[in-house]
Design a protein around this motif. Structure first.
Motif, PDB file in Angstrom:
ATOM      1  N   SER A  67       0.804  -0.983   0.126  1.00 47.58           N
ATOM      2  CA  SER A  67       0.068   0.139  -0.281  1.00 47.58           C
ATOM      3  C   SER A  67       1.058   1.269   0.034  1.00 47.58           C
ATOM      4  O   SER A  67       1.706   1.435   0.413  1.00 47.58           O
ATOM      5  N   LEU A  83      -2.768  11.103  -6.823  1.00 47.30           N
ATOM      6  CA  LEU A  83      -2.394   9.687  -7.012  1.00 47.30           C
ATOM      7  C   LEU A  83      -0.830   9.707  -7.149  1.00 47.30           C
ATOM      8  O   LEU A  83       0.327   9.052  -6.947  1.00 47.30           O
ATOM      9  N   ALA A  87       2.962   8.576  -5.727  1.00 48.08           N
ATOM     10  CA  ALA A  87       4.124   6.710  -6.933  1.00 48.08           C
ATOM     11  C   ALA A  87       4.210   7.548  -8.152  1.00 48.08           C
ATOM     12  O   ALA A  87       4.773   6.238  -8.141  1.00 48.08           O
ATOM     13  N   VAL A  97      -6.702  -0.557 -12.331  1.00 47.66           N
ATOM     14  CA  VAL A  97      -7.378   0.408 -11.386  1.00 47.66           C
ATOM     15  C   VAL A  97      -9.452  -0.896 -11.706  1.00 47.66           C
ATOM     16  O   VAL A  97      -9.824  -1.448 -12.202  1.00 47.66           O
ATOM     17  N   LEU A 152       1.024  -0.658 -10.918  1.00 46.05           N
ATOM     18  CA  LEU A 152       0.717   0.088  -9.970  1.00 46.05           C
ATOM     19  C   LEU A 152      -0.710   0.287  -9.837  1.00 46.05           C
ATOM     20  O   LEU A 152      -1.293   0.256 -10.847  1.00 46.05           O
ATOM     21  N   CYS A 154      -4.854   0.752  -8.367  1.00 40.75           N
ATOM     22  CA  CYS A 154      -5.706   1.314  -7.653  1.00 40.75           C
ATOM     23  C   CYS A 154      -6.803   1.199  -7.258  1.00 40.75           C
ATOM     24  O   CYS A 154      -7.705   0.418  -8.688  1.00 40.75           O
ATOM     25  N   TRP A 162     -10.431   5.860  -2.867  1.00 40.46           N
ATOM     26  CA  TRP A 162      -9.556   5.154  -3.400  1.00 40.46           C
ATOM     27  C   TRP A 162      -7.863   4.506  -2.903  1.00 40.46           C
ATOM     28  O   TRP A 162      -7.225   5.689  -1.987  1.00 40.46           O
ATOM     29  N   ILE A 164      -4.272   3.802  -3.091  1.00 42.53           N
ATOM     30  CA  ILE A 164      -2.764   3.464  -3.562  1.00 42.53           C
ATOM     31  C   ILE A 164      -2.478   1.908  -3.603  1.00 42.53           C
ATOM     32  O   ILE A 164      -2.191   2.037  -2.250  1.00 42.53           O
TER      33      ILE A 164
END
Length: 368
Positions: A67, A83, A87, A97, A152, A154, A162, A164
């Protein structure tokens, strides 16, 4: 060095307790941090030493990763910018996603996969990426990653919320967005068992081939048989209940209207694969299968079982179920609650290791 402090885990809605109990045994140093139906996070111990492609060794984890944090907001464009603040310091190859499951698969016509909202959010996030991320090329959104690529993640956990994270693609499920393969069920499919067996074959990479003979115990109404027939297998369905006419008319299908336990073992002498998905307790299915595969005149190469968790507490007995299967002469055994499973899980077992070009039974390493 991996400095992540938290792990996120996505599971089937309703399987959270089974997941937590499972990880409490295999990873007692993990501490529960946050939980919603189908989504759980854990606080990792300091200096955990987990590699980017570590194996969680979980039946109930559909997808997981390290996370990076939680975002809360009302506008996707603003959240997308936030985001990348979380990241953007890392190099990413893919963006996955997806939404947390709103229901159990099969309930209210819900099936797991990438929703329209998740795809829209993915395109917004990709469009707002900084120049340092995937420069001068299209940034893949919700595509299947290749082994070794950095993904990545989400997760749309709540409206305007959200989570991430990220992971390194390795096994087949870790390459799929949200751990769910994209399966288009034909309009003529007779049941959602078509989805389950298709995912099971994609996940397990069993080396089934056209012309192989497969038997399914508990085959009615025939969704799984239909998917196997579509792959060119010769299929025998064993069930006292009726089969769909769509399946019955296939030239490579035979229906034996009986229970598997009642058949003479010679019916299985030329069978290469055995599939079972009966709506009974796990030990009942295992009793029937054991009597077949351990017979001296039977040499079934692989088995694929769907075991029903009539009560969630039966999840605690999964290690015993798997050990029982190994005792039949099938040393290569894996289990997973598939994305298209319901309150059940799937087991695949092989008697002999297949050629490496066909299937990999190796697991990701557990580094500490």
């Amino acid at each position: 060095m991996n400095s992540a402090e938290f792990l996120f885990v996505v599971c089937q809605r309703g399987a959270e307790s089974a997941l937590k109990n499972e990880l409490a045994v295999s990873w007692p140093e993990f501490r529960l941090a946050f939980s919603r139906p189908g989504f759980v996070t854990f606080k990792l111990p300091p200096d955990h030493g987990l590699s980017p492609d570590f194996d969680l060794r979980s039946v109930f984890a559909r997808s997981y990763g390290f996370s990076l944090g939680r975002l809360v907001g009302a506008h996707a464009e603003t959240m997308a910018e936030q985001l990348w603040e979380l990241a953007g310091h890392r190099a990413w190859d893919h963006l996955h996603v997806w939404q947390r499951d709103p229901a159990v698969p099969g309930d209210r016509d819900f099936e797991p996969g990438i929703s329209t909202l998740a795809q829209q959010v993915g395109l917004i996030v990709a469009a707002s990426r900084p120049p340092s991320v995937a420069p001068q090329r299209v940034f893949p959104v919700n595509l299947v990653a290749r082994p070794g690529q950095q993904v990545l993640d989400c997760v749309l956990v709540e409206p305007g919320q959200w989570w991430i994270g990220g992971h390194q693609a390795s096994t087949m499920p870790s390459r799929w967005p949200g751990g769910t393969p994209k399966i288009d069920m034909p309009d003529e499919a007779v049941s959602r068992a078509y989805l389950k067996i298709t995912e099971a074959l994609l996940w397990s990479r069993l080396p089934v081939a056209a012309g192989d003979h497969c038997v399914e115990l508990g085959s009615s109404p025939g969704g799984a048989c239909q998917a196997l027939l579509d792959r060119g297998l010769i299929v025998t369905g064993i069930d006292p209940a009726d089969m769909s006419p769509v399946v019955l008319q296939h030239p490579n299908f035979t229906h034996i209207k009986a229970r598997g336990a009642d058949l003479k073992r010679r019916e299985f002498r030329r069978v290469k694969w055995l599939v079972a998905d009966a709506n009974v307790a796990p030990n009942h299915t295992l009793d029937t299968v054991e009597h077949i595969v351990t017979h001296r005149q039977v040499d079934i190469q692989g088995i694929l079982l769907t075991l029903k968790l009539i009560d969630w507490h039966l999840a605690d007995q999964i290690p015993e179920y798997l050990q029982r299967i190994r005792s039949w002469g099938y040393p290569l055994v894996r289990a997973r609650q598939l994305a298209f499973n319901r309150q059940e899980f799937t087991v695949v077992a092989l008697r002999r290791r297949p050629r490496p070009s066909n299937v990999r039974f190796a697991t990701r390493r557990r580094s500490r």
